[in-house]
Design an enzyme around this catalytic site. Structure first.
Site, mmCIF file in Angstrom:
data_model
loop_
_atom_site.group_PDB
_atom_site.id
_atom_site.type_symbol
_atom_site.label_atom_id
_atom_site.label_comp_id
_atom_site.label_asym_id
_atom_site.label_seq_id
_atom_site.Cartn_x
_atom_site.Cartn_y
_atom_site.Cartn_z
ATOM 1 N N ASP A 112 35.899 50.258 35.542
ATOM 2 C CA ASP A 112 35.808 48.834 35.858
ATOM 3 C C ASP A 112 37.121 48.138 35.503
ATOM 4 O OD1 ASP A 112 34.531 46.275 36.403
ATOM 5 O OD2 ASP A 112 34.425 46.024 34.234
ATOM 6 N N ASP A 114 37.602 44.016 35.159
ATOM 7 C CA ASP A 114 37.517 42.780 34.368
ATOM 8 C C ASP A 114 36.653 42.940 33.125
ATOM 9 O OD1 ASP A 114 38.998 40.747 36.054
ATOM 10 O OD2 ASP A 114 37.610 41.593 37.529
#
EC number: 3.1.3.16
Length: 276
Positions: A112, A114
């Site tokens: 991922d 953010d």
């Protein structure tokens, strides 16, 4: 489209604290709790990847739905522990190309962006590592990006050990230029954005069965449990990161992944961790 809809993020507890004294007190308690959790053994932090969430998977005859443009993944409500049923049928066309010769035999790690690798804001950050211009409705906005501590060491080592894929629920117009600046070594073999997610019950879910890789050799590293509700047994969860420059979570994860890279499948090591 407003600015925040470009980036898929969890809420910063400090923002809750600024809104009201009551919310601030709760946020402070959460911050203390998070700091205590970070102090525990790195192995114990993985236990939560096997928690069952009270979220239903789509029915078997339900086609994959392309997500509309909404702001962010909502948090999961913890209720009765129920088994999460994986998404049934894989698509005719997979999200990833064939494995390259360079990555043949390696496991696939989905990472991922953010609050896992970086934190971004439309508000100015004095110590931002990057400032990325993003066009929204004909107007250029500046996005201030802060790198999580030890992200460089983490990415370089992960690129040596695994086939790495960036998978974010944010839009490509923001995430792609951030990845260009962040990944100076070409670690990410592919980049997947919001349109590659399945929009399910208000959340952008990263359906690992659509990648085109054997699930027993796929790991997802993500701060949001909503992102991997279809495959919680493949998840290595991380704490959401905003601005704590003393954070060492990515650095602490490296030895774990070095061991995981030598396993026949990801489940065996993760199951052993949970049985301790």
């Amino acid at each position: 489209m407003d600015g925040p809809a470009i980036i898929t993020q969890v809420t910063n507890p400090k923002e809750d604290e600024a809104r009201s004294p009551v919310a601030g007190e709760k946020a402070s308690q959460r911050n203390i709790s998070l700091k205590k959790q970070r102090g525990r053994s790195i192995l114990s932090s993985f236990f939560c990847c096997f928690r069952d969430y009270n979220v239903e998977a789509p029915p078997a005859n339900s086609p994959s739905v392309l997500p509309p443009l909404v702001e962010e993944n909502g948090g999961l409500q913890k209720g009765d522990q129920r088994q999460v049923i994986p998404v049934p049928s894989p698509p005719a066309k997979y999200l990833l190309p064939e494995v390259t010769v360079l990555d043949y035999g390696k496991k696939c790690v989905v990472i991922d962006l953010d609050e896992t690798l970086v934190h971004s804001s439309f508000k100015p950050i004095s110590n931002a590592d990057f400032i990325v211009p993003v066009e929204i409705d004909g107007t250029i906005h500046q996005v201030y990006v802060l790198k999580r501590p030890h992200v460089d060491e983490f990415l370089q080592r992960m690129g040596q050990l695994f086939e790495c894929v960036l998978f974010t629920a944010s839009l490509a117009k923001y995430a792609d230029p951030v990845a260009d600046l962040l990944d100076r070594w070409g670690v990410f073999r592919a980049r997947l954005f919001r349109e590659s997610c399945v929009f399910h019950r208000g959340n952008y879910v990263k359906d690992l069965s659509r990648l085109g890789r054997e699930l027993s050799k796929v790991i997802i590293v993500d701060n949001s449990p909503a992102s991997y509700i279809f495959h919680p047994e493949n998840a290595v969860p991380v704490q959401s990161w905003f601005d704590d420059m003393t954070d060492t979570e990515l650095l602490d994860l490296i030895p774990f992944f070095e061991g995981l890279s030598r396993e026949d499948d990801v489940y065996s090591m993760l199951h052993r961790l949970c049985s301790r």
